[in-house]
Write an enzyme that holds these catalytic residues in place. Sequence first.
Site, short mmCIF file in Angstrom:
data_model
loop_
_atom_site.label_atom_id
_atom_site.label_comp_id
_atom_site.label_asym_id
_atom_site.label_seq_id
_atom_site.Cartn_x
_atom_site.Cartn_y
_atom_site.Cartn_z
CE LYS A 36 -3.84 -2.42 2.15
NZ LYS A 36 -4.49 -2.86 3.38
CD GLN A 50 -3.39 -4.59 6.47
OE1 GLN A 50 -3.22 -3.60 5.78
NE2 GLN A 50 -4.16 -5.60 6.08
CG ASP A 89 -9.68 0.25 5.26
OD1 ASP A 89 -9.60 -0.01 4.04
OD2 ASP A 89 -8.95 -0.28 6.12
#
Length: 295
Positions: free
Chosen positions: A51, A95, A118
Site C-alpha cells: 500500500k 491493518q 477504509d
Amino acid sequence: MIINGKEIAQIIQLELAEKTKDLVAKTGVKPGLALLLVGDNSASQVYVRSKAKACEKVGLHSIIVTLPEHTSEKDVLEVIAAWNKDTTIHGILVQLPLPKHINETNVIMAIHPDKDVDGFHPINVGKLVTGIGGFVPCTPAGIVELLVRSSIKTSGKHVVVVGRSNIVGKPIANLLYQKSTRGNAVVTICHTGADDLRHYTKQADILIAAIGVAHRITADDIKPGAVIIDVGINRVIDESSEKGYSIVGDVDYDSVLPYVSAITPVPGGVGPMTIAMLLSNTFTAAQNYANVYRE
Ligand code: NDP
C-alpha cells in the site's frame, strides 16, 4: 471477456497521479496516508508495504507505524488520535486483523470519519446505506469500478452476492441496489444460512463470490452467460509452485470459463482494484480537506 483488474487499476493509478499533481499545484495539499500495523503478521506486513509503495507511485505521501504485538489498545488509540489532528495526514488505515486483546470496533470508531479511507466507520457505513456519499470500503468500490469500466450494466440485473461480511458482502450489496446509475440492480445476499446455495447462484446475471472457500462456485452453480466477480483469495497447496502454494479464488475458474460472459481472474482481478481504491479514497480525503481549508 476476462476482466483485467491489473490493467484497470493501473489506469486508475495514472489518473490519480495526474489529479494529485494538479491538487498539489493548486492547493499545496499533498495527500497523505498513515498506515498502522500492530504485531508481526507476515501477510499484513506485505499488504502494508505494498500500500505504501502504491502511494509513492502516484505521488501520495505515506507513513507506516509498526507497533509490537503486545501494544495496549490505549496506545493504539493514542496513535490514531494524533493522526486525526495531523493536517498532513488525510487518510488513516489500520491493518486488520488486530491482536485479540485489542477491540477492533473501538479502533475503527476512533478514526475520524473524514479520514476513514477504509470506509469501516459506522458514519460512513450509514452514509453508504442511505446513499449520501462518504467513504466506501475499497474492495466493493473496486468491484463497481471494474463493472463500470468494463461496460457491464447493473441496472435491472439480478446480482447475487455470496458472503455478508462488513468488508465485502454487505457494502457491495448496498452499492448495487442503490437507485443510481452505478447500481439499480436487484440484489440477493447469500450466506451459510442458505440451505441450497445453488438455487440462488443459478439465478444470477452477475454473481459476486466473497466466500473465502477455494473453488466453492463451479459450472453447475452458475447461469450460462453470467458475469462472475471472484473476490476470493485462498491459499491452496501447490507442489508445482516454488512457494509450495498458489492463490486461487472462490470460483473454479477453469470449470466456469466456457459458460460465462465475463469473469475476473484470481490473481489479477478484484485484488489490484482494492489498493487503487484506497489511493482514490485518500486522494478524495485530501481534496475534501483542501476544499474546506481554502474556504
Ligand atoms: P468472511 O469470512 O468475513 O465472510 C465470508 C462470508 O461467506 C460469510 O458471510 C459466510 O457466511 C459466507 N460463506 C462462507 N462459506 C459459505 C458457504 N459454504 N455457503 C454460503 N456462504 C458462505 O470473508 P471476507 O468477506 O472478508 O472475504 C471473502 C473472501 O474475499 C476471502 O477469500 C478473502 O480473502 C477475500 N478478500 C479479498 C479482497 C481483495 O482485495 N480481493 C479483500 C477482502 C477479502 P456467514 O456470514 O453465514 O458465516
